[in-house]
Design a protein around this motif. Structure first.
Motif, PDB file in Angstrom:
ATOM      1  N   SER A 184       0.811  -1.024  -0.056  1.00 54.80           N
ATOM      2  CA  SER A 184       0.090  -0.028   0.182  1.00 54.80           C
ATOM      3  C   SER A 184       0.872   1.444  -0.018  1.00 54.80           C
ATOM      4  CB  SER A 184      -0.918   0.010   1.195  1.00 54.80           C
ATOM      5  OG  SER A 184      -1.872   1.125   1.183  1.00 54.80           O
ATOM      6  N   ARG A 204       2.280   1.617  -3.344  1.00 55.88           N
ATOM      7  CA  ARG A 204       1.171   2.071  -4.260  1.00 55.88           C
ATOM      8  C   ARG A 204       0.947   3.682  -4.454  1.00 55.88           C
ATOM      9  NH1 ARG A 204      -4.604  -0.109  -3.949  1.00 55.88           N
ATOM     10  NH2 ARG A 204      -4.314   0.825  -1.812  1.00 55.88           N
ATOM     11  N   GLU A 205       1.276   4.317  -2.981  1.00 57.86           N
ATOM     12  CA  GLU A 205       1.098   5.664  -2.631  1.00 57.86           C
ATOM     13  C   GLU A 205       2.399   6.247  -3.231  1.00 57.86           C
ATOM     14  OE1 GLU A 205       0.348   6.897   1.189  1.00 57.86           O
ATOM     15  OE2 GLU A 205      -1.307   5.392   1.233  1.00 57.86           O
ATOM     16  N   ARG A 239       1.868   6.466  -6.916  1.00 55.93           N
ATOM     17  CA  ARG A 239       1.057   7.249  -7.596  1.00 55.93           C
ATOM     18  C   ARG A 239       1.425   8.618  -7.536  1.00 55.93           C
ATOM     19  NH1 ARG A 239      -4.436   5.109  -4.745  1.00 55.93           N
ATOM     20  NH2 ARG A 239      -4.911   3.243  -6.146  1.00 55.93           N
ATOM     21  N   ASP A 267       3.718   0.912 -14.328  1.00 56.99           N
ATOM     22  CA  ASP A 267       2.365   0.945 -14.819  1.00 56.99           C
ATOM     23  C   ASP A 267       2.015  -0.505 -14.459  1.00 56.99           C
ATOM     24  OD1 ASP A 267       2.604   3.551 -15.551  1.00 56.99           O
ATOM     25  OD2 ASP A 267       2.637   3.270 -17.684  1.00 56.99           O
ATOM     26  N   LEU A 319       1.341  -0.692 -10.659  1.00 55.39           N
ATOM     27  CA  LEU A 319       0.044   0.053 -10.245  1.00 55.39           C
ATOM     28  C   LEU A 319      -1.117  -0.533 -10.896  1.00 55.39           C
ATOM     29  CD1 LEU A 319       1.057   3.795 -10.833  1.00 55.39           C
ATOM     30  CD2 LEU A 319       0.304   2.759  -8.810  1.00 55.39           C
ATOM     31  N   GLU A 320      -1.403  -1.323 -11.885  1.00 49.29           N
ATOM     32  CA  GLU A 320      -2.303  -1.963 -12.361  1.00 49.29           C
ATOM     33  C   GLU A 320      -2.505  -3.318 -11.310  1.00 49.29           C
ATOM     34  OE1 GLU A 320      -3.251  -5.000 -15.655  1.00 49.29           O
ATOM     35  OE2 GLU A 320      -1.976  -3.289 -16.255  1.00 49.29           O
ATOM     36  N   ASN A 378      -3.768  -1.751  -7.895  1.00 47.48           N
ATOM     37  CA  ASN A 378      -4.811  -1.095  -7.872  1.00 47.48           C
ATOM     38  C   ASN A 378      -6.173  -2.155  -7.739  1.00 47.48           C
ATOM     39  OD1 ASN A 378      -4.064   1.661  -7.786  1.00 47.48           O
ATOM     40  ND2 ASN A 378      -3.823   1.761 -10.030  1.00 47.48           N
ATOM     41  N   ARG A 379      -5.819  -3.374  -8.043  1.00 45.52           N
ATOM     42  CA  ARG A 379      -6.789  -4.407  -8.057  1.00 45.52           C
ATOM     43  C   ARG A 379      -6.965  -5.024  -6.626  1.00 45.52           C
ATOM     44  NH1 ARG A 379      -5.050  -8.631 -12.397  1.00 45.52           N
ATOM     45  NH2 ARG A 379      -3.675  -6.949 -13.065  1.00 45.52           N
TER      46      ARG A 379
END
Length: 139
Positions: free
Chosen positions: A102, A105-106, A109, A125, A128-129, A132-133
């Motif tokens: 997490s 991910r932040e 982003r 990319d 992140l894909e 995000n799931r």
């Protein structure tokens, strides 16, 4: 990467030995360049961070402790490997790995928002894909 350096050094020493034996050294710089390019290509195909994550997770299956600090230190390249292993992790360990994902991910982003399209990165990319799931806890 250290293993690659050792292999390249050994190959270059072997080339030097062959050059001394045959009495011709003009081909040595080209051989060094080719060996270096082969090494870089091999590293690119192997994906060292995914390899490290895979080996770390495989240790868990053999009864050893998962090195969550090492997993958290890896970059976006390791995310697909780590994400695929999440269902197999013990819930107490899984929480910490998910929290680290997490946070990553932040961070990813923020990098996209800060730099825009000019910072395009395939590994980021894909990571992140995948991230995000997932339903991840707060960082």
């Amino acid at each position: 990467i250290p293993h690659l350096a050792i292999l390249l050094t050994g190959a270059l020493l072997a080339c030097g030995l062959v050059a001394i034996v045959i009495g011709r050294t003009t081909w040595l710089p080209a051989a060094a360049l080719v060996l270096g390019l082969l090494g870089l290509t091999g590293l690119n195909l192997m994906d060292p961070e995914a390899f490290i994550a895979d080996r770390n997770i495989a240790r868990l299956a053999r009864g050893h402790e998962l090195d969550t600090v090492e997993l958290a230190a890896l970059s976006a390249d390791a995310v697909p490997t780590i994400a695929a292993a999440l269902p197999r992790l013990d819930p107490s360990i899984r929480y910490w790995v998910e929290r680290d994902l997490s946070c990553l991910r932040e961070e990813l982003r923020a990098g996209v928002e800060r730099h825009g399209w000019a910072s395009f990165n395939v590994a980021r990319d894909i990571a992140l894909e995948r991230l995000n799931r997932l339903a991840l806890p707060d960082c």
